[in-house]
Structures are given as structure tokens and as C-alpha cells.
Write a protein that holds these residues in place. Structure first.
Motif, PDB file in Angstrom:
ATOM      1  N   VAL A 160       7.802   4.497  -6.610  1.00 31.69           N
ATOM      2  CA  VAL A 160       6.781   4.856  -5.610  1.00 31.69           C
ATOM      3  C   VAL A 160       5.391   4.915  -6.241  1.00 31.69           C
ATOM      4  CG1 VAL A 160       6.027   6.692  -4.025  1.00 31.69           C
ATOM      5  CG2 VAL A 160       8.425   6.011  -4.094  1.00 31.69           C
ATOM      6  N   ALA A 161       5.296   5.418  -7.486  1.00 32.24           N
ATOM      7  CA  ALA A 161       3.986   5.548  -8.159  1.00 32.24           C
ATOM      8  C   ALA A 161       3.327   4.181  -8.327  1.00 32.24           C
ATOM      9  CB  ALA A 161       4.167   6.215  -9.511  1.00 32.24           C
ATOM     10  N   HIS A 162       4.132   3.144  -8.579  1.00 33.60           N
ATOM     11  CA  HIS A 162       3.561   1.794  -8.756  1.00 33.60           C
ATOM     12  C   HIS A 162       2.952   1.291  -7.462  1.00 33.60           C
ATOM     13  CE1 HIS A 162       5.733   0.370 -12.636  1.00 33.60           C
ATOM     14  NE2 HIS A 162       4.989   1.431 -12.799  1.00 33.60           N
ATOM     15  N   VAL A 163       3.649   1.559  -6.361  1.00 33.97           N
ATOM     16  CA  VAL A 163       3.112   1.098  -5.073  1.00 33.97           C
ATOM     17  C   VAL A 163       1.843   1.880  -4.748  1.00 33.97           C
ATOM     18  CG1 VAL A 163       3.611   0.713  -2.620  1.00 33.97           C
ATOM     19  CG2 VAL A 163       5.422   0.423  -4.310  1.00 33.97           C
ATOM     20  N   GLU A 164       1.807   3.151  -5.153  1.00 32.47           N
ATOM     21  CA  GLU A 164       0.593   3.941  -4.894  1.00 32.47           C
ATOM     22  C   GLU A 164      -0.590   3.340  -5.660  1.00 32.47           C
ATOM     23  OE1 GLU A 164      -1.896   5.969  -3.187  1.00 32.47           O
ATOM     24  OE2 GLU A 164       0.130   6.021  -2.379  1.00 32.47           O
ATOM     25  N   LEU A 165      -0.356   2.896  -6.897  1.00 30.76           N
ATOM     26  CA  LEU A 165      -1.440   2.245  -7.648  1.00 30.76           C
ATOM     27  C   LEU A 165      -1.893   0.975  -6.920  1.00 30.76           C
ATOM     28  CD1 LEU A 165      -3.140   2.038 -10.342  1.00 30.76           C
ATOM     29  CD2 LEU A 165      -1.416   0.401 -11.068  1.00 30.76           C
ATOM     30  N   THR A 166      -0.915   0.225  -6.415  1.00 30.76           N
ATOM     31  CA  THR A 166      -1.234  -0.997  -5.663  1.00 30.76           C
ATOM     32  C   THR A 166      -2.132  -0.671  -4.470  1.00 30.76           C
ATOM     33  OG1 THR A 166       0.830  -2.029  -6.316  1.00 30.76           O
ATOM     34  CG2 THR A 166      -0.164  -2.860  -4.306  1.00 30.76           C
ATOM     35  N   ARG A 167      -1.815   0.404  -3.771  1.00 31.06           N
ATOM     36  CA  ARG A 167      -2.621   0.795  -2.601  1.00 31.06           C
ATOM     37  C   ARG A 167      -4.037   1.190  -3.034  1.00 31.06           C
ATOM     38  NH1 ARG A 167      -0.134   2.583   2.077  1.00 31.06           N
ATOM     39  NH2 ARG A 167      -1.415   4.447   2.108  1.00 31.06           N
ATOM     40  N   GLU A 168      -4.132   1.882  -4.183  1.00 31.28           N
ATOM     41  CA  GLU A 168      -5.463   2.279  -4.675  1.00 31.28           C
ATOM     42  C   GLU A 168      -6.297   1.064  -5.047  1.00 31.28           C
ATOM     43  OE1 GLU A 168      -5.720   5.397  -7.713  1.00 31.28           O
ATOM     44  OE2 GLU A 168      -3.856   6.176  -6.881  1.00 31.28           O
ATOM     45  N   VAL A 169      -5.636   0.076  -5.675  1.00 29.55           N
ATOM     46  CA  VAL A 169      -6.348  -1.151  -6.058  1.00 29.55           C
ATOM     47  C   VAL A 169      -6.856  -1.857  -4.800  1.00 29.55           C
ATOM     48  CG1 VAL A 169      -6.076  -3.449  -7.099  1.00 29.55           C
ATOM     49  CG2 VAL A 169      -5.086  -1.460  -8.229  1.00 29.55           C
ATOM     50  N   ALA A 170      -5.996  -1.916  -3.771  1.00 31.37           N
ATOM     51  CA  ALA A 170      -6.391  -2.574  -2.513  1.00 31.37           C
ATOM     52  C   ALA A 170      -7.598  -1.867  -1.908  1.00 31.37           C
ATOM     53  CB  ALA A 170      -5.222  -2.573  -1.531  1.00 31.37           C
ATOM     54  N   ARG A 171      -7.553  -0.542  -1.906  1.00 30.35           N
ATOM     55  CA  ARG A 171      -8.657   0.238  -1.317  1.00 30.35           C
ATOM     56  C   ARG A 171      -9.956  -0.026  -2.053  1.00 30.35           C
ATOM     57  NH1 ARG A 171      -4.886   4.379  -0.079  1.00 30.35           N
ATOM     58  NH2 ARG A 171      -5.018   5.310  -2.122  1.00 30.35           N
ATOM     59  N   ARG A 172      -9.877  -0.010  -3.392  1.00 29.64           N
ATOM     60  CA  ARG A 172     -11.094  -0.203  -4.185  1.00 29.64           C
ATOM     61  C   ARG A 172     -11.661  -1.611  -3.976  1.00 29.64           C
ATOM     62  NH1 ARG A 172     -13.795   2.167  -8.476  1.00 29.64           N
ATOM     63  NH2 ARG A 172     -14.614   0.754 -10.047  1.00 29.64           N
ATOM     64  N   PHE A 173     -10.762  -2.579  -3.950  1.00 26.52           N
ATOM     65  CA  PHE A 173     -11.190  -3.975  -3.780  1.00 26.52           C
ATOM     66  C   PHE A 173     -11.844  -4.160  -2.404  1.00 26.52           C
ATOM     67  CE2 PHE A 173     -10.597  -8.604  -3.584  1.00 26.52           C
ATOM     68  CZ  PHE A 173     -10.976  -8.950  -4.872  1.00 26.52           C
ATOM     69  N   GLN A 175     -13.243  -1.857  -0.659  1.00 25.17           N
ATOM     70  CA  GLN A 175     -14.497  -1.103  -0.643  1.00 25.17           C
ATOM     71  C   GLN A 175     -15.624  -1.932  -1.269  1.00 25.17           C
ATOM     72  OE1 GLN A 175     -14.203   2.438  -3.006  1.00 25.17           O
ATOM     73  NE2 GLN A 175     -13.946   3.639  -1.119  1.00 25.17           N
ATOM     74  N   ILE A 176     -15.314  -2.576  -2.389  1.00 26.01           N
ATOM     75  CA  ILE A 176     -16.357  -3.313  -3.108  1.00 26.01           C
ATOM     76  C   ILE A 176     -16.673  -4.645  -2.431  1.00 26.01           C
ATOM     77  CG2 ILE A 176     -16.916  -4.463  -5.300  1.00 26.01           C
ATOM     78  CD1 ILE A 176     -15.270  -2.275  -6.696  1.00 26.01           C
TER      79      ILE A 176
END
Ligand code: SF4
Length: 499
Positions: A160-173, A175-176
Motif C-alpha cells: 500500500v505504501a508504494h501506491v501511496e508514493l505513486t499517488r503523491e508523484v501524480a499529485r505533484r506532477f 500540480q507542476i
């Protein structure tokens, strides 16, 4: 199966590293669930061969063989190329491209904090894992998932932690780079959700977790003799015949829980907990139940292994589907990031120079009729565009794209601020309208399938032909339909529909 156009199934993405033949732990932990998901979801399953290199880069001699072993296990277990997309990660270069773009925006700390980073470095102390590839593998994993705009990622609790990182990367990307897009920022890259997979417990034959590195696993493709031997040699929960045991704590009991029917399972449970059966009898029944399940898998696997041409086609078709889906995301991503593309070349030429670019000197055409000039202009346009978009000829003025879209190419000269295109009333997906204005400049409006489909019935007909009228409107252009005028200047020089 639902109609994919009107009712697309939610997308699922998952992969496996090619570390060799799959064992029963891989089967009950993931593959068995994938086989079910292919009926209800649009599934993309990939062999993660680049991921295998993150820890095993020093010896890659088995990566190719193992890739095929994994594919054979998938097919044997019942993954159906008609129902899901199976492909090889390293064949779809867009994964690496998105990984590079993610690496530009992901803080180093995010990767260093991934729980498995330090843990695996310690567990695999004999390997030098102080490489970028190892640190960056969760980011490659994020690219693997996000490039397919997956709705769900089937994982166990520990992932689950890996998918959470994936979601954070998507959000940041988003956003930018999402702000560079006209549409809603969130639509650039979709944040996937976890599809928690309940995994039945399956101990290895020595009572520890089933793992290839412990040498305690049963392969999915195990031959009957080896299967019987491994089960007969296994450590059970009852060292003495008179001891009472529990199938939960016994690898043989686990096999019954997964592969035996309810009656047999109830019989084993009672016999084990009350010490009324011998382990040797229990093992014989476990061999029977497990073999009954594995036999058809093993046979299907052998059939596929005997047909390399069939295998090649399955991977080719899977790769093609994966490429199309990944490329669709990457087109939007490249555009949002602001990278140069040949399709938008015209947009980057300064306006004053653009006029010169498309104007054809009078002298070149003075000796030709108007029809001949149109022929030349169309040929000129097609030559330029086909160089990058692989347009294949179907009939005169109708071309087929790589995705099988029918493109009608039509020309018209301006009259009083209007262009009138006369088009055959036949199914076209894309319309390329080459509009020559009174100053002999060429405007090329490439109308994508949605625009053509939405308005086709709204164009007037004359003598069985469809009449498409385009009006000049300042710097832009309007498409006349029975429902009103539709702006189309945004499609000028936009060749994305031709891909
Ligand atoms: S009876 Fe079966 S389940 Fe119980 S300990 Fe023996 S082998 Fe395992």
C-alpha cells in the motif's frame, strides 16, 4: 463484455518481476486474482524486466528466459490475451520516458523514506544496492502505473505504501505541469486507488514464508512426481502422531485450505485438531487436491510453450495495446511539460515567418490551372504530414492512420470569407480540411473523430454529398452546422488525430 466505448471498464495495472518460474505463493497471492479481474476490468499486466535489473544488474543471464517463463505461467494459469493486455515492460519505452520526467520533480527524500529501501539494502547485503536504479525503482513503478491512467492497482497490505508514493508523484506532477493545460489539472495524470487483495495464507514446505530464495516453494508448473515429493517431505504441525495440530500452522493444511473442497477440508480440520488422522494420509489427500488444480495449468503451459509463433503474436498484440495506451498519456504529458513536438512545429514559428512559410510564390503556379494548384498544395501538405504520421493510402483522398482511423483530405478555395468543402457521405473518422485563402495561404484544420462524429449529421447535403462550410472569423475559423457555428481554429496544424 461491456461496450468499451460507452461503458469503459475500470483499468487495472499490475506487474511481476521475471525471477524464474512462478511458485504457488505468486499464484494465490496475485495471479489467481488477476485471472478473475480480467473478466470485470480492463487489465494491463506486464513482465517487469527493468525492475529485475534494479537488484540483479550484475547477472542478467536469466532475465530473457525468465520473462518467457512468467508469460507461460500466466497463460497456463488462465490469463487470456482476448480479455487482458499482457506485455513486456522494456518493450514500451514510454515507461522510461515518464520515469525520467518524474525524476525531475520528485524530492530525493520521498524515495529514501520508502520503507523497503533501507530494509532491502540490509537484507540483500551481499549486493551493492547504492545505485540510482535501486533508489529510483518506486519511481519507475509510479511511471508503470500512471502511464496507463490506471483506476486500480491490486496489491496486498505490504504494497500500500508504494501506491501511496505513486499517488503523491501524480499529485505533484499534476500540480507542476497540469496548470499548463487548458483542462482541469487533475486530468493530466489519474491518481490510482488500491484494490486490496485478500491473500490466502500459504506457508513454504519448511513452515517459513514461501519464497524461492528459501528453496521451500512449490512451482505452479511442478511435475506430479516433484509435487508429491515436496509435499511428502514437508514439515508439519504435528511432530508426533498423538499431537494435536492446526491446518493454519501447517503447509499441508494450507494447501488443503486453498485446493481441497469443503468436505475434504472439514475432514482434515477435524482429523488434524483431534489427532484422528495421520499426517501421511493428510499429505496424500493434499497431493491429490493440489495436482487436480495444477494439472490443467501445467498442460496449458506446455501447449503454449510448443507454439512460439502464437506466443510471439500474443506479446506483439499486448505490446501494441500497451504502446497505444502509454503513448496517449505521453502525448498529453509532453505537451503539458512543454516539450517540442513535430506535430506542433507550426505553432512555434513566429507569426510573421509563418505567413511566408505557407505562401506559394505566384510564379510557381502562374502557368497552372486552379485544380492543378490544389493538387500540388494537397500533395505538398500530405508529403509533409505523412513523413511523421505514417498515413497509408486507402483510396484517393482517403488515408488510414496507424490506429486504423479513416482520414478524408479535402481542399477548397476561399470565396467571400467562406470555404465550401464537398465530401462523399461515407464513414470518416478524421477530416483534414485544406483551406486556401484569397492570399493563397493554406490553413489546415484537422478535425478529430469526436468533432467529426458530433457534427456529421448536422452538415447539409446536396445531391447526396455532404457540404461542409468553414467561415473566416478574424484570426480564427468557424464550422457551420445546423446547430450553430463551432470554432475550429484550435485544430489548425494540430495533427494529433493523425497518429
Ligand atoms: S494432519 Fe495434515 S494439516 Fe495436520 S499437521 Fe498433519 S499434515 Fe498438517
Amino acid at each position: 463484455m461491456p461496450n468499451e466505448t460507452t461503458n469503459p471498464r475500470p483499468r487495472v495495472l499490475s506487474g511481476m518481476r521475471p525471477t524464474g518460474k512462478l511458485h504457488l505463493g505468486n499464484y494465490v497471492g496475485a495471479l489467481q486474482n488477476w485471472v478473475k479481474l480480467q473478466h470485470t476490468h480492463k487489465c494491463f499486466f506486464f513482465v517487469a524486466d527493468w525492475h529485475a535489473l534494479t537488484t540483479d544488474y550484475e547477472d542478467t543471464s536469466r532475465v530473457a528466459d525468465n520473462t518467457l517463463e512468467v508469460l507461460l505461467d500466466w497463460l497456463g494459469a488462465g490469463l487470456d490475451p482476448e480479455l487482458c493486455t499482457m506485455f513486456v515492460q522494456s518493450h514500451i519505452k514510454q515507461h522510461a520516458e515518464l520515469h525520467v520526467l518524474f525524476s525531475m520533480v520528485t524530492p530525493l527524500g520521498w524515495l529514501e523514506r520508502v520503507p523497503t529501501y533501507k530494509e532491502q539494502q540490509q537484507n540483500l547485503a551481499t549486493k551493492d544496492l547504492s545505485t540510482y536504479g535501486f533508489l529510483g525503482y518506486p519511481l519507475l513503478q509510479a511511471a508503470d502505473i500512471l502511464i496507463y491512467q490506471a483506476d486500480f492497482v491490486p496489491v496486498g497490505e505490504d504494497q500500500v505504501a508504494h501506491v501511496e508514493l505513486t499517488r503523491e508523484v501524480a499529485r505533484r506532477f499534476n500540480q507542476i505541469f497540469g496548470r499548463n493545460r487548458a483542462e482541469n489539472a487533475a486530468s493530466l495524470i489519474k491518481e490510482p486507488r488500491v484494490l486490496l487483495t485478500k491473500t490466502p495464507k500459504l506457508l513454504g514446505m519448511d513452515g517459513r514464508k514461501m519464497s524461492k530464495s528459501y528453496g521451500n516453494s512449490i512451482l505452479l508448473s511442478e511435475e506430479p512426481e516433484q509435487l508429491a515429493q515436496k509435499i511428502n517431505d514437508s514439515v508439519t504441525d504435528r511432530p508426533k502422531l498423538t499431537d494435536k495440530g492446526s491446518p493454519d500452522r501447517c503447509p499441508v493444511g494450507n494447501l488443503h485450505q486453498i485446493f481441497s473442497d469443503e468436505d475434504r477440508l472439514a475432514f482434515i480440520k477435524a482429523g488434524c485438531t483431534q489427532a484422528t488422522i495421520k499426517c501421511v494420509e493428510c499429505k496424500a489427500l493434499a497431493i491429490q487436491s493440489t495436482e487436480a488444480h495444477l494439472k490443467p495449468i501445467r498442460e496449458r503451459r506446455k501447449q503454449f510453450a510448443a507454439q512460439p509463433d502464437v506466443l510471439r503474436k500474443i506479446v506483439q498484440e499486448g505490446n501494441r495495446q500497451a504502446y497505444d495506451a502509454a503513448e496517449e498519456t505521453m502525448r498529453a504529458v509532453r505537451d503539458a511539460v512543454g516539450l517540442f513536438s513535430l506535430g506542433s512545429l507550426e505553432q512555434h514559428i513566429p507569426k510573421e515567418l509563418a505567413k511566408d512559410r505557407i505562401r506559394v510564390p505566384e510564379t510557381v503556379h502562374s502557368a497552372q490551372t486552379r485544380d492543378e494548384r490544389w493538387e500540388i498544395r494537397t500533395a505538398e501538405w500530405l508529403e509533409k504530414v505523412s513523413r511523421f504520421y505514417l498515413l497509408r493510402k486507402d483510396k484517393p483522398r482517403t488515408f488510414i492512420t496507424r490506429k486504423g482511423r479513416k482520414v478524408g483530405v479535402h481542399t477548397a478555395a476561399e470565396r467571400d470569407g467562406h470555404w465550401k468543402f464537398t465530401v462523399e457521405d461515407r464513414a470518416l473518422n478524421v477530416l483534414a480540411l485544406l483551406a486556401q485563402d484569397s492570399d493563397r495561404y493554406l490553413h489546415d484544420y484537422v478535425l478529430p473523430p469526436k468533432v467529426v462524429q458530433d457534427h456529421w449529421k448536422q452538415f447539409p447535403r446536396e445531391e447526396g454529398k455532404v457540404i461542409i462550410e468553414v467561415k473566416k472569423a478574424g484570426e480564427g475559423a468557424l464550422l457551420a452546422t445546423s446547430q450553430g457555428d463551432v470554432p475550429i481554429h484550435q485544430y489548425e496544424g494540430d495533427y494529433s488525430a493523425l497518429q
